[in-house]
Design a protein around this motif. Structure first.
Motif, mmCIF file in Angstrom:
data_model
loop_
_atom_site.group_PDB
_atom_site.id
_atom_site.type_symbol
_atom_site.label_atom_id
_atom_site.label_comp_id
_atom_site.label_asym_id
_atom_site.label_seq_id
_atom_site.Cartn_x
_atom_site.Cartn_y
_atom_site.Cartn_z
ATOM 1 N N ARG A 286 27.532 -49.764 -12.614
ATOM 2 C CA ARG A 286 28.231 -51.035 -12.491
ATOM 3 C C ARG A 286 29.174 -51.318 -13.665
ATOM 4 N NH1 ARG A 286 26.687 -56.901 -12.189
ATOM 5 N NH2 ARG A 286 28.015 -57.643 -10.513
ATOM 6 N N GLY A 287 28.956 -50.680 -14.799
ATOM 7 C CA GLY A 287 29.818 -50.918 -15.954
ATOM 8 C C GLY A 287 31.282 -50.639 -15.660
ATOM 9 N N ALA A 288 31.552 -49.630 -14.857
ATOM 10 C CA ALA A 288 32.935 -49.306 -14.498
ATOM 11 C C ALA A 288 33.561 -50.441 -13.692
ATOM 12 C CB ALA A 288 32.985 -48.005 -13.702
ATOM 13 N N VAL A 289 32.776 -51.060 -12.815
ATOM 14 C CA VAL A 289 33.278 -52.186 -12.023
ATOM 15 C C VAL A 289 33.586 -53.364 -12.948
ATOM 16 C CG1 VAL A 289 32.709 -53.875 -10.233
ATOM 17 C CG2 VAL A 289 32.106 -51.476 -9.918
ATOM 18 N N GLU B 58 30.342 -55.116 -4.018
ATOM 19 C CA GLU B 58 30.969 -54.043 -4.791
ATOM 20 C C GLU B 58 30.666 -52.682 -4.166
ATOM 21 O OE1 GLU B 58 30.511 -56.451 -9.014
ATOM 22 O OE2 GLU B 58 29.381 -54.621 -8.699
ATOM 23 N N VAL B 59 29.403 -52.467 -3.808
ATOM 24 C CA VAL B 59 28.998 -51.194 -3.206
ATOM 25 C C VAL B 59 29.696 -50.994 -1.859
ATOM 26 C CG1 VAL B 59 27.041 -49.933 -2.228
ATOM 27 C CG2 VAL B 59 26.797 -51.084 -4.422
ATOM 28 N N GLU B 60 29.804 -52.060 -1.070
ATOM 29 C CA GLU B 60 30.473 -51.965 0.225
ATOM 30 C C GLU B 60 31.947 -51.583 0.044
ATOM 31 O OE1 GLU B 60 29.766 -55.759 2.068
ATOM 32 O OE2 GLU B 60 27.732 -55.204 2.683
ATOM 33 N N LYS B 61 32.610 -52.158 -0.966
ATOM 34 C CA LYS B 61 34.005 -51.813 -1.232
ATOM 35 C C LYS B 61 34.152 -50.343 -1.598
ATOM 36 C CE LYS B 61 37.435 -54.671 -2.288
ATOM 37 N NZ LYS B 61 38.459 -55.402 -2.639
ATOM 38 N N LEU B 62 33.218 -49.841 -2.412
ATOM 39 C CA LEU B 62 33.276 -48.444 -2.830
ATOM 40 C C LEU B 62 33.039 -47.494 -1.664
ATOM 41 C CD1 LEU B 62 31.410 -48.634 -6.228
ATOM 42 C CD2 LEU B 62 33.783 -47.941 -5.875
ATOM 43 N N LEU C 19 34.460 -53.279 -16.085
ATOM 44 C CA LEU C 19 35.698 -52.985 -16.808
ATOM 45 C C LEU C 19 36.924 -53.173 -15.914
ATOM 46 C CD1 LEU C 19 34.680 -49.812 -18.829
ATOM 47 C CD2 LEU C 19 35.227 -52.060 -19.755
ATOM 48 N N ALA C 20 36.811 -52.768 -14.664
ATOM 49 C CA ALA C 20 37.922 -52.925 -13.721
ATOM 50 C C ALA C 20 38.225 -54.401 -13.494
ATOM 51 C CB ALA C 20 37.596 -52.229 -12.398
ATOM 52 N N ILE C 21 37.193 -55.218 -13.362
ATOM 53 C CA ILE C 21 37.385 -56.657 -13.150
ATOM 54 C C ILE C 21 38.051 -57.274 -14.378
ATOM 55 C CG2 ILE C 21 36.185 -58.866 -12.922
ATOM 56 C CD1 ILE C 21 34.128 -57.354 -11.145
ATOM 57 N N LYS C 22 37.543 -56.978 -15.558
ATOM 58 C CA LYS C 22 38.100 -57.561 -16.789
ATOM 59 C C LYS C 22 39.540 -57.132 -17.034
ATOM 60 C CE LYS C 22 33.898 -58.510 -19.255
ATOM 61 N NZ LYS C 22 33.220 -58.520 -20.541
ATOM 62 N N SER C 23 39.877 -55.901 -16.682
ATOM 63 C CA SER C 23 41.233 -55.399 -16.923
ATOM 64 C C SER C 23 42.189 -55.736 -15.785
ATOM 65 C CB SER C 23 41.212 -53.892 -17.120
ATOM 66 O OG SER C 23 40.905 -53.232 -15.903
ATOM 67 N N GLY C 24 41.629 -56.083 -14.619
ATOM 68 C CA GLY C 24 42.469 -56.348 -13.458
ATOM 69 C C GLY C 24 43.035 -55.079 -12.841
ATOM 70 N N LYS C 25 42.455 -53.945 -13.194
ATOM 71 C CA LYS C 25 42.932 -52.653 -12.696
ATOM 72 C C LYS C 25 41.975 -52.105 -11.647
ATOM 73 C CE LYS C 25 46.206 -52.615 -15.744
ATOM 74 N NZ LYS C 25 47.528 -53.016 -15.375
ATOM 75 N N PRO C 26 42.485 -51.329 -10.701
ATOM 76 C CA PRO C 26 41.606 -50.743 -9.676
ATOM 77 C C PRO C 26 40.862 -49.515 -10.208
ATOM 78 C CG PRO C 26 43.849 -50.050 -9.298
ATOM 79 C CD PRO C 26 43.894 -51.021 -10.463
ATOM 80 N N ILE C 27 39.820 -49.161 -9.501
ATOM 81 C CA ILE C 27 39.119 -47.902 -9.732
ATOM 82 C C ILE C 27 39.650 -46.914 -8.700
ATOM 83 C CG2 ILE C 27 36.898 -46.712 -9.499
ATOM 84 C CD1 ILE C 27 35.563 -49.174 -10.641
ATOM 85 N N ILE C 28 39.984 -45.729 -9.153
ATOM 86 C CA ILE C 28 40.450 -44.690 -8.231
ATOM 87 C C ILE C 28 39.346 -43.644 -8.130
ATOM 88 C CG2 ILE C 28 42.190 -42.928 -7.762
ATOM 89 C CD1 ILE C 28 44.149 -44.684 -9.369
ATOM 90 N N PRO C 29 38.686 -43.579 -6.968
ATOM 91 C CA PRO C 29 37.619 -42.586 -6.790
ATOM 92 C C PRO C 29 38.185 -41.165 -6.862
ATOM 93 C CG PRO C 29 37.600 -44.228 -5.025
ATOM 94 C CD PRO C 29 38.861 -44.419 -5.788
ATOM 95 N N VAL C 30 37.454 -40.287 -7.538
ATOM 96 C CA VAL C 30 37.864 -38.893 -7.675
ATOM 97 C C VAL C 30 36.673 -38.009 -7.324
ATOM 98 C CG1 VAL C 30 38.709 -37.114 -9.245
ATOM 99 C CG2 VAL C 30 39.490 -39.468 -9.513
ATOM 100 N N CYS C 31 36.907 -37.019 -6.484
ATOM 101 C CA CYS C 31 35.869 -36.062 -6.096
ATOM 102 C C CYS C 31 36.301 -34.679 -6.563
ATOM 103 C CB CYS C 31 35.695 -36.072 -4.579
ATOM 104 S SG CYS C 31 34.544 -34.829 -3.983
#
Length: 73
Positions: free
Chosen positions: A11-14, A67-71, A16-28
């Motif tokens: 959840r820490g990544a989420v 958050e989990v549903e969005k991911l 940070l994304a909220i505080k920065s206003g930036k999206p998370i880009i999933p990478v596999c």
């Protein structure tokens, strides 16, 4: 990971994304576990594929479930 499966998202990544206003880009990264399994110091030859998902933007006040549903979309 120990077995090559994806672990639980931290959840820490989420936060940070909220505080920065930036999206998370999933990478596999596919194929890396087969080339170098957990606790191995030997690298095998092979191919790796890197796949980038769509950016996910989180909003303050979302529940952990939301958050989990969005991911998982």
């Amino acid at each position: 990971s120990e077995d090559g499966r994806i672990g639980e998202f931290k959840r820490g990544a989420v936060m940070l994304a909220i505080k920065s206003g930036k999206p998370i880009i999933p990478v596999c990264i596919r194929g890396a576990f087969e080339m170098m399994p957990a606790r191995s110091s030997k690298l095998k030859s092979g191919e790796i594929e890197i796949v980038f998902g769509n950016p996910v933007l989180f909003e303050e006040g979302m529940s952990k479930k939301e958050e989990v549903e969005k991911l998982n979309q």
